[in-house]
Design a protein around this motif. Structure first.
Motif, PDB file in Angstrom:
ATOM      1  N   GLU A   1       0.800  -1.214   0.000  1.00 21.17           N
ATOM      2  CA  GLU A   1       0.000   0.000   0.000  1.00 21.17           C
ATOM      3  C   GLU A   1       0.837   1.270   0.000  1.00 21.17           C
ATOM      4  N   ALA A   2       2.129   1.143   0.227  1.00 18.94           N
ATOM      5  CA  ALA A   2       2.974   2.313   0.456  1.00 18.94           C
ATOM      6  C   ALA A   2       2.978   3.245  -0.739  1.00 18.94           C
ATOM      7  N   MET A   3       2.834   4.517  -0.458  1.00 20.11           N
ATOM      8  CA  MET A   3       2.956   5.531  -1.490  1.00 20.11           C
ATOM      9  C   MET A   3       4.411   5.945  -1.677  1.00 20.11           C
ATOM     10  N   VAL A   4       5.262   5.537  -0.760  1.00 20.99           N
ATOM     11  CA  VAL A   4       6.698   5.786  -0.853  1.00 20.99           C
ATOM     12  C   VAL A   4       7.418   4.493  -0.512  1.00 20.99           C
ATOM     13  N   LEU A   5       8.197   3.981  -1.456  1.00 23.74           N
ATOM     14  CA  LEU A   5       8.961   2.759  -1.250  1.00 23.74           C
ATOM     15  C   LEU A   5      10.393   3.113  -0.878  1.00 23.74           C
ATOM     16  N   LEU A   6      10.994   2.305  -0.028  1.00 25.56           N
ATOM     17  CA  LEU A   6      12.356   2.556   0.432  1.00 25.56           C
ATOM     18  C   LEU A   6      13.218   1.327   0.213  1.00 25.56           C
ATOM     19  N   SER A   7      14.367   1.532  -0.398  1.00 21.86           N
ATOM     20  CA  SER A   7      15.360   0.473  -0.524  1.00 21.86           C
ATOM     21  C   SER A   7      16.735   1.075  -0.271  1.00 21.86           C
ATOM     22  N   THR A   8      17.653   0.273   0.249  1.00 20.89           N
ATOM     23  CA  THR A   8      19.004   0.755   0.520  1.00 20.89           C
ATOM     24  C   THR A   8      20.026  -0.243   0.010  1.00 20.89           C
ATOM     25  N   GLU A   9      21.138   0.287  -0.481  1.00 14.57           N
ATOM     26  CA  GLU A   9      22.240  -0.552  -0.950  1.00 14.57           C
ATOM     27  C   GLU A   9      23.518   0.265  -0.927  1.00 14.57           C
ATOM     28  N   ASP A  10      24.538  -0.256  -0.240  1.00 18.39           N
ATOM     29  CA  ASP A  10      25.856   0.380  -0.198  1.00 18.39           C
ATOM     30  C   ASP A  10      25.788   1.832   0.240  1.00 18.39           C
ATOM     31  N   GLY A  11      24.973   2.112   1.226  1.00 13.72           N
ATOM     32  CA  GLY A  11      24.879   3.464   1.758  1.00 13.72           C
ATOM     33  C   GLY A  11      24.024   4.407   0.948  1.00 13.72           C
ATOM     34  N   ILE A  12      23.395   3.893  -0.106  1.00 10.21           N
ATOM     35  CA  ILE A  12      22.526   4.716  -0.955  1.00 10.21           C
ATOM     36  C   ILE A  12      21.084   4.303  -0.719  1.00 10.21           C
ATOM     37  N   ALA A  13      20.272   5.218  -0.232  1.00 10.41           N
ATOM     38  CA  ALA A  13      18.851   4.955  -0.001  1.00 10.41           C
ATOM     39  C   ALA A  13      18.050   5.514  -1.162  1.00 10.41           C
ATOM     40  N   THR A  14      17.140   4.704  -1.688  1.00  8.04           N
ATOM     41  CA  THR A  14      16.271   5.165  -2.768  1.00  8.04           C
ATOM     42  C   THR A  14      14.847   5.258  -2.262  1.00  8.04           C
TER      43      THR A  14
ATOM     44  N   ASP B   1      19.747   5.299 -14.950  1.00 11.85           N
ATOM     45  CA  ASP B   1      20.172   4.623 -13.723  1.00 11.85           C
ATOM     46  C   ASP B   1      21.685   4.639 -13.567  1.00 11.85           C
ATOM     47  N   GLU B   2      22.382   4.415 -14.659  1.00  5.36           N
ATOM     48  CA  GLU B   2      23.851   4.412 -14.616  1.00  5.36           C
ATOM     49  C   GLU B   2      24.388   5.766 -14.185  1.00  5.36           C
ATOM     50  N   THR B   3      23.803   6.833 -14.708  1.00  8.11           N
ATOM     51  CA  THR B   3      24.279   8.179 -14.376  1.00  8.11           C
ATOM     52  C   THR B   3      23.961   8.538 -12.931  1.00  8.11           C
ATOM     53  N   VAL B   4      22.742   8.247 -12.504  1.00  7.67           N
ATOM     54  CA  VAL B   4      22.362   8.523 -11.113  1.00  7.67           C
ATOM     55  C   VAL B   4      23.229   7.720 -10.156  1.00  7.67           C
ATOM     56  N   ASP B   5      23.411   6.437 -10.458  1.00  4.80           N
ATOM     57  CA  ASP B   5      24.221   5.573  -9.596  1.00  4.80           C
ATOM     58  C   ASP B   5      25.665   6.066  -9.537  1.00  4.80           C
ATOM     59  N   GLY B   6      26.173   6.566 -10.659  1.00  7.58           N
ATOM     60  CA  GLY B   6      27.535   7.088 -10.669  1.00  7.58           C
ATOM     61  C   GLY B   6      27.687   8.277  -9.744  1.00  7.58           C
ATOM     62  N   PHE B   7      26.743   9.210  -9.818  1.00  9.23           N
ATOM     63  CA  PHE B   7      26.759  10.346  -8.902  1.00  9.23           C
ATOM     64  C   PHE B   7      26.664   9.873  -7.450  1.00  9.23           C
ATOM     65  N   ALA B   8      25.698   8.984  -7.187  1.00  7.19           N
ATOM     66  CA  ALA B   8      25.434   8.552  -5.815  1.00  7.19           C
ATOM     67  C   ALA B   8      26.650   7.847  -5.202  1.00  7.19           C
ATOM     68  N   ARG B   9      27.257   6.947  -5.958  1.00  3.56           N
ATOM     69  CA  ARG B   9      28.403   6.201  -5.431  1.00  3.56           C
ATOM     70  C   ARG B   9      29.624   7.101  -5.242  1.00  3.56           C
ATOM     71  N   LEU B  10      29.828   8.030  -6.158  1.00  2.00           N
ATOM     72  CA  LEU B  10      30.943   8.957  -6.003  1.00  2.00           C
ATOM     73  C   LEU B  10      30.767   9.805  -4.752  1.00  2.00           C
ATOM     74  N   ILE B  11      29.571  10.338  -4.557  1.00  2.00           N
ATOM     75  CA  ILE B  11      29.311  11.170  -3.376  1.00  2.00           C
ATOM     76  C   ILE B  11      29.387  10.346  -2.101  1.00  2.00           C
TER      77      ILE B  11
END
Length: 262
Positions: free
Chosen positions: A6-19, A191-201
């Motif tokens: 039912e969630a209107m906001v889903l949460l997942s985390t991986e390697d310190g990155i929360a989506t 996804d590749e571009t977002v993940d690149g930013f996220a992992r670098l930061i």
């Protein structure tokens, strides 16, 4: 938040990155009171989780976010309920800006009105090149005054006014040229571009990112002299932090730093 189904906001985390994924696709992720409540709760929860280094704000469905839930807004009676919704939305946007770690918008499709405001409120934004952005409230007699606050702090005055006065959508390439987003990329590269930013930061000192993000938004509201005085104080405190000492020693020693988060 609600149960997963039912969630209107889903949460997942991986390697310190929360989506955080907006999950009201049947309503084009329109910001109902319930959905904004879930977003606020998720951000509050993540703010207290030291393992989270970066937050990515994404969405499911045919749109990133269509702004406020107009049907819900139209059903409200009187000034106080309407004012409460806009106050809640403003509080949510400020929670993104004041979140202690960087927030990246992953924009796969149209972002309008308060949806465009979300994009402008995030620290970074990457969009698919077929995404569009608009503040179309003027078309229905409702000027996008609150989205204007975030929009005008990202793009030039003439560009902001063009969007606000005409209600016309701009494409991702234009949004990037105007400074509303950082990158416009092919959808298959999103996804590749977002993940690149996220992992670098995420590889940086979390303490330094927290200090720097807070200082950035504080100084942009100041005059030149006050901004320099404030920034000098921030850098002084930053220089005395353990992570600064570790980072400098690692640089001089030609090794990778081991961040302590303080």
């Amino acid at each position: 938040m609600s149960t997963a189904s039912e969630a209107m906001v889903l949460l997942s985390t991986e390697d310190g990155i929360a989506t955080l994924t907006l999950n009201r696709p049947q309503a084009r992720n329109a910001l109902s009171v319930a959905m904004m409540t879930e977003i606020e709760a998720a951000l509050d929860r993540l703010a207290g989780d030291a393992s989270v280094k970066v937050v990515v704000l994404a969405a499911n469905g045919p749109a990133f976010c269509a702004g406020h839930d107009i049907k819900e807004m139209r059903s409200l009676q009187g000034r106080e309920p309407v004012a409460a919704v806009f106050a809640q939305c403003s509080r949510m946007m400020k929670a993104i800006v004041r979140f202690p770690r960087p927030v990246i918008a992953r924009v796969h499709a149209m972002a309008t009105a308060a949806g465009c405001q979300i994009v402008a409120s995030c620290d970074l934004a990457v969009a698919a090149d077929n995404a569009q952005f608009a503040t179309p409230g003027v078309n229905i007699g409702l000027f996008c005054s609150t989205p204007m606050v975030a929009l005008s702090r990202n793009v030039g005055r003439k560009q902001a006014m063009e969007m606000l006065l005409t209600g016309h959508a701009v494409d991702a390439a234009t949004a990037a040229a105007w400074g509303l987003i950082n990158r416009a990329v092919p959808a298959e590269k999103l996804d590749e571009t977002v993940d690149g930013f996220a992992r670098l930061i995420a590889s940086k000192s979390p303490h330094t990112l927290k200090v720097g993000k807070k200082a950035f938004y504080a100084q942009v509201e100041m005059g030149l002299d006050d901004a320099y005085d404030y920034a000098a104080q921030v850098m002084t405190e930053n220089m005395l932090a353990r992570d600064a000492a570790e980072g400098i020693d690692a640089f001089l020693g030609k090794r990778h730093p081991v961040w302590q988060g303080c």
